[in-house]
Design an enzyme around this catalytic site. Sequence first.
Site, short mmCIF file in Angstrom:
data_model
loop_
_atom_site.label_atom_id
_atom_site.label_comp_id
_atom_site.label_asym_id
_atom_site.label_seq_id
_atom_site.Cartn_x
_atom_site.Cartn_y
_atom_site.Cartn_z
N ASP A 26 1.03 -1.24 0.39
CA ASP A 26 0.29 0.11 -0.21
C ASP A 26 1.19 1.18 0.14
OD1 ASP A 26 1.17 -0.39 2.68
OD2 ASP A 26 -1.00 -0.23 3.13
N GLY A 28 2.41 2.71 -2.58
CA GLY A 28 1.82 3.10 -3.90
C GLY A 28 1.51 5.11 -3.78
N TYR A 140 1.25 2.59 15.07
CA TYR A 140 2.96 2.25 14.50
C TYR A 140 3.17 3.83 15.72
CZ TYR A 140 6.62 3.43 11.76
OH TYR A 140 7.92 3.78 11.17
N LYS A 172 -0.53 -5.07 13.01
CA LYS A 172 0.83 -5.40 12.60
C LYS A 172 1.49 -4.17 13.59
CE LYS A 172 3.22 -3.58 8.75
NZ LYS A 172 2.55 -2.89 7.24
N GLY A 198 9.14 -3.83 7.72
CA GLY A 198 9.83 -1.89 8.09
C GLY A 198 11.09 -1.56 7.30
N ARG A 226 8.63 -3.67 1.24
CA ARG A 226 9.77 -3.61 1.02
C ARG A 226 11.27 -4.67 1.14
NH1 ARG A 226 10.19 2.82 3.75
NH2 ARG A 226 8.90 1.60 5.40
#
Length: 259
Positions: A26, A28, A140, A172, A198, A226
């Site tokens: 996600d 993008g 987060y 998450k 990460g 990534r």
Amino acid sequence: MSNVGKKLRMSQIFRGDGRSLIFAFDHGAFMGPTKGSQDAGRVLAEVIGGGADAVMTTLGIIKNYAPSLARKGLGWILTLQDRSPQTVVESVSTASRLGVDAVKLFVTMGTENQQRELEVLWALTRAAEDYGMPVLAEMYPVKSEKTPNPLDPDNIRRVSRIAAEYGADLIKTFYTGSVEGFRTVVEACPIPIVVLGGEKADSDLDFLEAIASSIKAGGSGAAVGRNIFDHPRPGKITEALAAVIHQGVKPIDAVRLLT
């Protein structure tokens, strides 16, 4: 309210062993076409072929690619962009019409916006109940004066438990860096926790070892972006991750799948 809808959808995300490898795609929506993600269709096909259990992605990716890539046993998780409690009902309705298996909300902890974002999470979990739609809360934590080390086990345990108390169905968040520390997080949380991938890791082996350690501590899998799409062989690193998460393959052996 019946939990049948949630159970059916969660079974699309998690395998019978209670674990899941989620492809987080996600980025993008806030970074544009980053390195490795330019050819979305190719990357998705490779990763799904490599054994990902679910894809967590945006409305645009789902509309443009999910119809041709959908298969039995593959879950789809819609990343929401809501920043107000007033918009979440329509977002869940959209997710239901799309046929996805969960919705994800990003919640930043430790900033001046924390309470507002938690209010959105609360509204979302209430709205999702009416649709039998699971909610993934991406918790987060960030560095602040009060929290100099946001990845401290006590802090990760706190933000994870808060997400569960607000009605999330899965979480998450960060791995704490040790089996002992992360085990305290898992033991204090009544819902599944998957660790986030990460930043791009320098070493495939080190990355696989971190995921394996989270599983050893009782974690329920990983949501990786990534470290998959920016990998030279996205399908192969997915295969290696799936072997570690689902088969208990040692990282030193799983890394050989990349050769």
